[in-house]
Design an enzyme around this catalytic site. Structure first.
Site, PDB file in Angstrom:
ATOM      1  CG  ASP A 143      -6.312  22.558  59.721  1.00 45.32           C
ATOM      2  OD1 ASP A 143      -7.490  23.269  59.477  1.00 45.32           O
ATOM      3  OD2 ASP A 143      -6.448  21.276  59.205  1.00 45.32           O
ATOM      4  CG  LEU A 174      -9.327  18.752  66.118  1.00 46.46           C
ATOM      5  CD1 LEU A 174     -10.773  18.698  65.352  1.00 46.46           C
ATOM      6  CD2 LEU A 174      -8.967  19.741  67.041  1.00 46.46           C
ATOM      7  N   GLY A 213     -12.434  23.682  64.358  1.00 47.43           N
ATOM      8  CA  GLY A 213     -11.911  22.428  63.801  1.00 47.43           C
ATOM      9  C   GLY A 213     -12.865  21.359  64.106  1.00 47.43           C
ATOM     10  CB  SER A 239     -23.839  23.388  63.015  1.00 49.81           C
ATOM     11  OG  SER A 239     -24.378  23.246  61.567  1.00 49.81           O
ATOM     12  CG  ASN A 240     -27.704  24.908  59.637  1.00 54.91           C
ATOM     13  OD1 ASN A 240     -28.410  23.918  59.101  1.00 54.91           O
ATOM     14  ND2 ASN A 240     -26.413  25.258  59.236  1.00 54.91           N
ATOM     15  CG  HIS A 241     -26.709  20.855  59.785  1.00 50.22           C
ATOM     16  ND1 HIS A 241     -27.755  20.710  58.836  1.00 50.22           N
ATOM     17  CD2 HIS A 241     -25.891  21.643  59.177  1.00 50.22           C
ATOM     18  CE1 HIS A 241     -27.287  21.074  57.890  1.00 50.22           C
ATOM     19  NE2 HIS A 241     -26.230  21.859  57.870  1.00 50.22           N
ATOM     20  CE1 TYR A 299     -20.584  19.342  61.248  1.00 54.89           C
ATOM     21  CE2 TYR A 299     -22.766  20.009  60.749  1.00 54.89           C
ATOM     22  CZ  TYR A 299     -21.483  20.386  60.839  1.00 54.89           C
ATOM     23  OH  TYR A 299     -21.005  21.673  60.901  1.00 54.89           O
TER      24      TYR A 299
HETATM   25  C1  15L Z   1     -22.809  23.251  58.204  1.00 50.19           C
HETATM   26  O1  15L Z   1     -22.844  23.017  59.402  1.00 50.19           O
HETATM   27  C2  15L Z   1     -21.650  22.761  57.455  1.00 50.19           C
HETATM   28  O2  15L Z   1     -20.138  22.815  58.437  1.00 50.19           O
HETATM   29  C3  15L Z   1     -21.451  23.189  56.286  1.00 50.19           C
HETATM   30  O3  15L Z   1     -20.607  22.525  55.511  1.00 50.19           O
HETATM   31  C4  15L Z   1     -22.831  23.571  55.341  1.00 50.19           C
HETATM   32  O4  15L Z   1     -22.955  22.168  55.009  1.00 50.19           O
HETATM   33  C5  15L Z   1     -23.681  24.154  56.096  1.00 50.19           C
HETATM   34  O5  15L Z   1     -24.002  23.427  57.641  1.00 50.19           O
HETATM   35  C6  15L Z   1     -25.116  24.330  55.624  1.00 50.19           C
HETATM   36  O6  15L Z   1     -26.217  23.899  56.350  1.00 50.19           O
HETATM   37  O7  15L Z   1     -25.283  24.511  54.641  1.00 50.19           O
END
Ligand code: 15L
Length: 294
Positions: A31, A49, A69, A108-110, A133
């Protein structure tokens, strides 16, 4: 015993994984922030990073990388780009140069947050990022695909929902993953003999899931938890949110330009607290002068 590098290990997911994987692997933690104290079987390598050299040192001699990270919420491109685009590239590239075959990427789900909540999606859908993101997470998945196809790396992308001991709100009932389920998924990513390039959803066995997680189940994932046990108490205190956020799986990421960084560096935290105080003082001064004018 295998040595596993966890990048971004000072963050929340890193903390859960350190506890769950202790004794199973030698953990090399990296980190930009120091991690203290270290438990038995852990070592620490400081890594920025954006510096390939740091990551070359961190990845040397490890059996697998768990790349957590990066910048963990929606933010300015100036923050997302170095941490999640350049940083992600450096992590993959350092692993490749050091001959590390196995790479677990915390997606991520995002990356797919613009799918609607009335849809169920699987690992084959096209990405639909809900934020800068989310775009960076889709980039990491694409980079993983390239490194798998071109260099024979074994890449395991986990589209993580939200890791917490308990779900935080209605949306998280659909995307929650308990720390022990998260650890189980990571172990599959490290150990499964047939991984080439996989996308799985990092979610528990939630009754309200928006995901068909068949690909994770195929690889042996057997979630132990379901957010439903928290649903009644949680929904009783839930307030209605912004309709745009309520429509899409990504929630507030679909309309927020910025979300407060949960893990800023101590100096950045001091700076933003000072800024908040200054803004607060300026607002008060304007209000006082307006009141005086009246
Ligand atoms: C993520 O990808 C984030 O890293 C985390 O901080 C949350 O915001 C999460 O998604 C979420 O969707 O709750």
């Amino acid at each position: 015993m295998k040595t596993i590098l966890i990048t971004g290990a000072a963050g929340g997911i890193g903390g859960h994984l350190r506890r769950a994987l202790a004794g199973k692997y030698k953990l090399r933690l990296s980190d930009r922030r120091p991690i203290k104290p270290l438990a038995k079987g852990e070592s620490f390598v400081r890594a920025e990073l954006t510096r390939l050299g740091d990551l070359l040192r961190a990845t040397k001699g490890v059996d697998a990388v768990v790349h957590l990270g990066g910048y963990s919420v929606e933010g300015r491109w100036e923050d997302i780009h170095p941490a999640n685009i350049v940083g992600c590239y450096n992590a993959f590239e350092a692993a490749r140069r050091n001959g590390v075959k196995r790479f677990l990427f915390a997606s991520s789900n995002h990356a797919v947050g613009y799918y609607r909540r009335d849809e169920v999606i699987d690992h084959r859908v096209m990405v639909r990022p809900d934020s800068r993101y989310g775009v960076a997470k889709a980039f990491g998945e694409a980079l993983g695909r390239l490194y798998a196809d071109k260099y024979g790396m074994q890449v395991f992308c986990m589209r993580i929902g939200n890791v917490n001991p308990a779900p935080l709100d209605k949306r998280r009932l659909s995307i929650w993953i308990s720390p022990r389920d998260m650890a189980q998924l990571v172990e599959i990513g490290i150990e499964h003999p047939e991984i080439r390039f996989e996308i799985v959803y990092g979610v528990s066995g939630n009754a309200r899931s928006w995901y068909d997680n068949e690909n994770a189940f195929r690889l042996g994932y057997l979630p132990q938890d379901d957010s439903e046990v928290f649903a009644q108490a949680l929904l009783a205190r839930e307030q209605p949110g912004d309709p745009r956020a309520e429509t899409y799986q990504g929630g507030v990421f679909v309309h927020a330009e910025m979300i407060e960084n949960p893990a800023p560096l101590p100096t950045a935290r001091r700076r933003s607290a000072k800024k908040r105080r200054t803004v607060g003082t300026a607002k008060k001064a304007t209000a006082v002068s307006k009141a005086k004018k009246k």
